[in-house]
Motif scaffolding. Sequence first.
Motif, PDB file in Angstrom:
ATOM      1  N   GLY A   1       0.820  -1.214   0.000  1.00  9.57           N
ATOM      2  CA  GLY A   1       0.000   0.000   0.000  1.00  9.57           C
ATOM      3  C   GLY A   1       0.848   1.256   0.000  1.00  9.57           C
ATOM      4  O   GLY A   1       2.042   1.217  -0.306  1.00  9.57           O
ATOM      5  N   LYS A   2       0.217   2.343   0.344  1.00  9.13           N
ATOM      6  CA  LYS A   2       0.885   3.645   0.333  1.00  9.13           C
ATOM      7  C   LYS A   2       1.848   3.751   1.523  1.00  9.13           C
ATOM      8  O   LYS A   2       1.497   3.357   2.630  1.00  9.13           O
ATOM      9  N   VAL A   3       3.039   4.281   1.282  1.00 13.72           N
ATOM     10  CA  VAL A   3       4.002   4.394   2.384  1.00 13.72           C
ATOM     11  C   VAL A   3       3.631   5.564   3.289  1.00 13.72           C
ATOM     12  O   VAL A   3       2.826   6.425   2.925  1.00 13.72           O
ATOM     13  N   GLU A   4       4.274   5.612   4.455  1.00 13.06           N
ATOM     14  CA  GLU A   4       3.893   6.612   5.444  1.00 13.06           C
ATOM     15  C   GLU A   4       4.631   7.947   5.263  1.00 13.06           C
ATOM     16  O   GLU A   4       4.011   9.009   5.204  1.00 13.06           O
ATOM     17  N   VAL A   5       5.949   7.892   5.141  1.00 16.08           N
ATOM     18  CA  VAL A   5       6.732   9.140   5.138  1.00 16.08           C
ATOM     19  C   VAL A   5       6.700   9.821   3.768  1.00 16.08           C
ATOM     20  O   VAL A   5       6.407  11.012   3.657  1.00 16.08           O
ATOM     21  N   GLY A   6       7.047   9.107   2.733  1.00 16.84           N
ATOM     22  CA  GLY A   6       6.920   9.641   1.381  1.00 16.84           C
ATOM     23  C   GLY A   6       8.149  10.300   0.795  1.00 16.84           C
ATOM     24  O   GLY A   6       8.211  10.526  -0.408  1.00 16.84           O
ATOM     25  N   VAL A   7       9.126  10.669   1.615  1.00 15.03           N
ATOM     26  CA  VAL A   7      10.421  11.123   1.088  1.00 15.03           C
ATOM     27  C   VAL A   7      11.507  10.219   1.680  1.00 15.03           C
ATOM     28  O   VAL A   7      11.332   9.644   2.753  1.00 15.03           O
ATOM     29  N   GLU A   8      12.631  10.112   0.971  1.00 18.16           N
ATOM     30  CA  GLU A   8      13.677   9.182   1.359  1.00 18.16           C
ATOM     31  C   GLU A   8      14.302   9.556   2.703  1.00 18.16           C
ATOM     32  O   GLU A   8      14.218  10.695   3.155  1.00 18.16           O
ATOM     33  N   SER A   9      14.995   8.570   3.276  1.00 25.00           N
ATOM     34  CA  SER A   9      15.605   8.721   4.604  1.00 25.00           C
ATOM     35  C   SER A   9      16.601   9.871   4.669  1.00 25.00           C
ATOM     36  O   SER A   9      17.210  10.254   3.670  1.00 25.00           O
ATOM     37  N   THR A  10      16.746  10.403   5.866  1.00 21.76           N
ATOM     38  CA  THR A  10      17.801  11.374   6.158  1.00 21.76           C
ATOM     39  C   THR A  10      19.132  10.613   6.118  1.00 21.76           C
ATOM     40  O   THR A  10      19.267   9.581   6.764  1.00 21.76           O
ATOM     41  N   ILE A  11      20.093  11.123   5.326  1.00 18.11           N
ATOM     42  CA  ILE A  11      21.412  10.471   5.301  1.00 18.11           C
ATOM     43  C   ILE A  11      22.397  11.317   6.097  1.00 18.11           C
ATOM     44  O   ILE A  11      22.546  12.517   5.842  1.00 18.11           O
ATOM     45  N   VAL A  12      23.071  10.678   7.065  1.00 17.58           N
ATOM     46  CA  VAL A  12      24.071  11.395   7.858  1.00 17.58           C
ATOM     47  C   VAL A  12      25.424  10.705   7.738  1.00 17.58           C
ATOM     48  O   VAL A  12      25.539   9.492   7.946  1.00 17.58           O
ATOM     49  N   ASP A  13      26.420  11.482   7.380  1.00 19.27           N
ATOM     50  CA  ASP A  13      27.782  10.975   7.228  1.00 19.27           C
ATOM     51  C   ASP A  13      28.507  11.045   8.573  1.00 19.27           C
ATOM     52  O   ASP A  13      28.694  12.138   9.122  1.00 19.27           O
ATOM     53  N   PHE A  14      28.904   9.895   9.088  1.00 17.52           N
ATOM     54  CA  PHE A  14      29.609   9.840  10.375  1.00 17.52           C
ATOM     55  C   PHE A  14      31.085   9.515  10.194  1.00 17.52           C
ATOM     56  O   PHE A  14      31.747   9.138  11.145  1.00 17.52           O
ATOM     57  N   THR A  15      31.608   9.625   8.986  1.00 20.13           N
ATOM     58  CA  THR A  15      33.010   9.247   8.763  1.00 20.13           C
ATOM     59  C   THR A  15      33.984  10.383   9.068  1.00 20.13           C
ATOM     60  O   THR A  15      35.193  10.161   9.139  1.00 20.13           O
ATOM     61  N   GLY A  16      33.465  11.608   9.248  1.00 20.09           N
ATOM     62  CA  GLY A  16      34.349  12.736   9.551  1.00 20.09           C
ATOM     63  C   GLY A  16      34.291  13.129  11.013  1.00 20.09           C
ATOM     64  O   GLY A  16      33.716  12.419  11.839  1.00 20.09           O
ATOM     65  N   ASP A  17      34.867  14.275  11.344  1.00 19.99           N
ATOM     66  CA  ASP A  17      34.914  14.731  12.736  1.00 19.99           C
ATOM     67  C   ASP A  17      33.535  15.165  13.223  1.00 19.99           C
ATOM     68  O   ASP A  17      33.209  15.013  14.398  1.00 19.99           O
TER      69      ASP A  17
END
Length: 348
Positions: free
Chosen positions: A174-190
């Motif tokens: 069925g229809k998804v809940e959020v509708g926009v893609e996930s928040t992407i967070v880069d944890f490889t830096g400081d």
Amino acid sequence: MNTIVRNVENTDNKEAIREAAKLLREGQVVAFPTETVYGLGGSGWMEDAADKIYEAKGRPSDNPLILHIGSMDMIQEIASYIPKLAKKAMEAFWPGPLTVILPKSDNVPNRVTGGLNSVAVRMPSHPVALALLKEAGIPVAAPSANTSGRPSPTEAEHVVEDLDGKIPMVLDGGKVEVGVESTIVDFTGDVPVILRPGKITKDELEQVLSTEVLMGTFAVKEDAVPKAPGMKYKHYAPKAQLILVLGTDREKVTEEITKRVHDCRSKGMRTGVIATEETKDAYDADEVIPVGSRKHMETVTANLYHVLREFDHRDVDMIFSEGFEGEEYEEAVMNRLAKAAGHQIIRV
Ligand code: TXA
Ligand code: MG
């Protein structure tokens, strides 16, 4: 290839999930619902499966995929090391619409990460996605299940529209809940950096992590190398030209759009407006579609891609859209709209 659509909405369709998991383990690709958008999954351990994903989507293979996991212990096999802040974020927001970028382990094929030495990981909260991932027992590489360059699918019909005949199976939740893609967070830096805004906001992240989180630059110049390679491609583009009209004075925005609609009509063009529940009656374009209510921004994220796709069926030449500034999920919505508009933005 015949694409089979299996209904997993409202039913506890264990058989369909078992079938899909089997296909994944065998190296086939399967589309499935997540809480954000539908994903096109393939085994995260197989180069071949990644190739099938790229091929079905028509996606350049230097654009890396997100590995989806159904249990926390799998992270050890995927990442070479887990930064403290990343662990905190995962504990707070998983399962849910957060993707973390971590240093990659050697187990993950280069084909999945587009040759990067980092890897994107997410544990989705959609019950069908979680059940599928647990049943498959492998990390599942999954981009959004759309043809590259089209809006991400928020319903199984959108997946079928793009990928019918190209993949063996779609799980229809069925229809998804959020509708926009996930928040992407880069944890490889400081410092953690948001590479793609989504439902989980900078404020929420900062609160949980008790540290500053930076917002990446999304307006990518032609020659710049963006940290999320996907950001460099034209995305979410409707077939008609889309112009975004911004302004703090809502009446002025409506006036400007109305003026431009009249202008286009006098040239014989068919026009469309992406309006809100609050303004839908103010326009006299050929096609006016409200995307949601400003008072309930989750209705806007939930409907955005459907509305963009809908305009492809309405046969219009020109679309004008209101903008969303100073509202909840501003970054998430405006990031997608600006891209869909190819950064054609007017400010009044
Ligand atoms: O909500 C979502 O994240 C959905 C659902 C299916 O989970 N998936 C999704 O995947 O949006 P996709 O492939 O359409 O977008 C993934 C984005 C791309 O912009 C890609 O460049 C970026 O993540 N990405 C993947 N791996 C990366 C990495 N190692 N470093 C930086 N960016 C990465
Ligand atoms: Mg995508």
